[in-house]
Motif scaffolding. Structure first.
Motif, PDB file in Angstrom:
ATOM      1  N   VAL A 191      -5.467   2.205  -1.012  1.00 41.64           N
ATOM      2  CA  VAL A 191      -4.595   3.376  -0.920  1.00 41.64           C
ATOM      3  C   VAL A 191      -5.436   4.623  -0.612  1.00 41.64           C
ATOM      4  CG1 VAL A 191      -3.054   4.910  -2.210  1.00 41.64           C
ATOM      5  CG2 VAL A 191      -2.812   2.435  -2.428  1.00 41.64           C
ATOM      6  N   THR A 192      -6.544   4.779  -1.327  1.00 40.81           N
ATOM      7  CA  THR A 192      -7.412   5.938  -1.116  1.00 40.81           C
ATOM      8  C   THR A 192      -7.937   5.981   0.314  1.00 40.81           C
ATOM      9  OG1 THR A 192      -8.088   5.906  -3.441  1.00 40.81           O
ATOM     10  CG2 THR A 192      -9.495   7.121  -1.916  1.00 40.81           C
ATOM     11  N   LEU A 193      -8.405   4.842   0.820  1.00 38.33           N
ATOM     12  CA  LEU A 193      -8.947   4.793   2.178  1.00 38.33           C
ATOM     13  C   LEU A 193      -7.890   5.142   3.222  1.00 38.33           C
ATOM     14  CD1 LEU A 193     -11.229   1.622   2.026  1.00 38.33           C
ATOM     15  CD2 LEU A 193     -11.957   3.990   2.324  1.00 38.33           C
TER      16      LEU A 193
ATOM     17  N   ALA B 109       4.217   5.339  -5.735  1.00 39.91           N
ATOM     18  CA  ALA B 109       4.303   5.171  -7.185  1.00 39.91           C
ATOM     19  C   ALA B 109       3.224   5.972  -7.901  1.00 39.91           C
ATOM     20  CB  ALA B 109       4.193   3.685  -7.539  1.00 39.91           C
ATOM     21  N   PHE B 110       2.011   6.014  -7.343  1.00 44.27           N
ATOM     22  CA  PHE B 110       0.949   6.817  -7.942  1.00 44.27           C
ATOM     23  C   PHE B 110       1.347   8.297  -7.977  1.00 44.27           C
ATOM     24  CE2 PHE B 110      -2.154   3.390  -6.506  1.00 44.27           C
ATOM     25  CZ  PHE B 110      -2.325   2.892  -7.788  1.00 44.27           C
ATOM     26  N   VAL B 111       1.951   8.758  -6.882  1.00 44.83           N
ATOM     27  CA  VAL B 111       2.374  10.160  -6.825  1.00 44.83           C
ATOM     28  C   VAL B 111       3.476  10.425  -7.844  1.00 44.83           C
ATOM     29  CG1 VAL B 111       3.582  11.854  -5.385  1.00 44.83           C
ATOM     30  CG2 VAL B 111       1.671  10.551  -4.439  1.00 44.83           C
ATOM     31  N   GLU B 112       4.426   9.511  -7.934  1.00 38.61           N
ATOM     32  CA  GLU B 112       5.586   9.739  -8.800  1.00 38.61           C
ATOM     33  C   GLU B 112       5.278   9.542 -10.275  1.00 38.61           C
ATOM     34  OE1 GLU B 112      10.218   8.189  -9.277  1.00 38.61           O
ATOM     35  OE2 GLU B 112       9.085   7.778  -7.433  1.00 38.61           O
TER      36      GLU B 112
ATOM     37  N   LEU C 136      -3.263  12.033  -6.253  1.00 40.82           N
ATOM     38  CA  LEU C 136      -3.949  10.750  -6.093  1.00 40.82           C
ATOM     39  C   LEU C 136      -5.384  10.770  -6.607  1.00 40.82           C
ATOM     40  CD1 LEU C 136      -2.700   9.806  -2.520  1.00 40.82           C
ATOM     41  CD2 LEU C 136      -1.905   8.876  -4.687  1.00 40.82           C
ATOM     42  N   CYS C 137      -5.924  11.949  -6.883  1.00 37.49           N
ATOM     43  CA  CYS C 137      -7.323  12.024  -7.330  1.00 37.49           C
ATOM     44  C   CYS C 137      -7.622  11.168  -8.559  1.00 37.49           C
ATOM     45  CB  CYS C 137      -7.714  13.481  -7.597  1.00 37.49           C
ATOM     46  SG  CYS C 137      -8.226  14.361  -6.107  1.00 37.49           S
ATOM     47  N   PRO C 138      -6.805  11.232  -9.630  1.00 33.50           N
ATOM     48  CA  PRO C 138      -7.136  10.410 -10.805  1.00 33.50           C
ATOM     49  C   PRO C 138      -7.139   8.921 -10.500  1.00 33.50           C
ATOM     50  CG  PRO C 138      -5.513  12.093 -11.356  1.00 33.50           C
ATOM     51  CD  PRO C 138      -5.642  12.079  -9.861  1.00 33.50           C
TER      52      PRO C 138
ATOM     53  N   VAL D  91       0.839  -1.204   0.000  1.00 36.03           N
ATOM     54  CA  VAL D  91       0.000   0.000   0.000  1.00 36.03           C
ATOM     55  C   VAL D  91       0.874   1.256   0.000  1.00 36.03           C
ATOM     56  CG1 VAL D  91      -1.687   1.326   1.322  1.00 36.03           C
ATOM     57  CG2 VAL D  91      -1.974  -1.143   1.060  1.00 36.03           C
ATOM     58  N   ALA D  92       1.922   1.267   0.841  1.00 38.55           N
ATOM     59  CA  ALA D  92       2.814   2.429   0.888  1.00 38.55           C
ATOM     60  C   ALA D  92       3.526   2.627  -0.444  1.00 38.55           C
ATOM     61  CB  ALA D  92       3.828   2.259   2.019  1.00 38.55           C
TER      62      ALA D  92
END
Length: 217
Positions: free
Chosen positions: A72-74, A34-37, A113-115, A28-29
């Motif tokens: 991840v969102t939660l 990775a989503f951010v990068e 992270l929104c998308p 999860v971390a």
């Protein structure tokens, strides 16, 4: 011998469960980073390498990509809710409480992270409702305190705060991230200065509320 084997299995059980829990936390971390990068299109291979596990380990913990996105969102929302509530409870100065919350929420990179959270939104919406209500109550309480103390301009609302945090932590189009986090604190302080009373401008339109930020059913 059977008793010895049974005892050995029992002794390994908690350790195996602890190892699995640590693997899940690492995944999860790593997925959040990775989503951010790399953005919402990051591959499971990239996430697995960052977490130091194989793809099979990811699928043992998460049925599919949507389930990983959801977790991840939660977790990010949980941390932001706890941040707002701790700011309200532990920071008696209203504007310092707001500053603490804004910088902490921005550090979660919710704009980036929104998308990622758009996939499978319907399955997460119900779980987010209670957290969204808690977040709204805490942020609005901080702002009510700031208005009451004459520190916060009266024409901004809680939704305005969340929109600004999201926009200020969203990567610029076509540029990737380019280590933009080094500018976040600077621009957040510019934003916070604009929230101080007395207001030096007249804001057009009406302030955004948390209800405005909800997706239509």
């Amino acid at each position: 011998m059977g008793t010895v084997n049974m005892l050995a299995e029992r002794s390994r059980g908690p350790r195996l469960r602890a190892d699995a829990s640590r693997n899940r936390e690492r995944i999860v971390a790593a997925a959040r980073e990775a989503f951010v990068e790399y953005g919402a299109e990051v591959t499971l291979d990239q996430i697995a390498r960052r977490a130091g596990v194989g793809n099979a380990t990811i699928y043992r913990h998460f049925a599919d990509r949507s389930e990983l996105n959801r977790q991840v969102t939660l977790e990010v929302i949980n941390r932001i809710v706890e941040l707002a509530e701790s700011a309200l409870d532990e920071r008696p100065d209203a504007f310092e409480a707001l500053r603490y919350f804004v910088h902490g929420a921005a550090a979660e990179r919710i704009g980036a992270l929104c998308p990622m959270s758009s996939d499978g939104w319907e399955t997460i919406a119900a779980e987010l409702e209670e957290k969204r209500d808690r977040l709204a109550r805490a942020v609005e309480a901080i702002m009510d305190r700031g208005r009451g103390e004459g520190l916060l301009r009266p024409d901004v609302s809680s939704g305005d705060i969340m929109i600004a945090i999201t926009q200020l932590t969203r990567p610029l189009p076509g540029m990737g991230c380019l280590h933009l986090e080094r500018f976040f604190d600077r621009h957040l302080e510019l934003f916070l200065d604009g929230l101080r009373a007395p207001a030096r401008s007249v804001l057009p339109g009406a302030g955004a509320t948390f209800a405005d930020l909800q997706r239509p059913h």
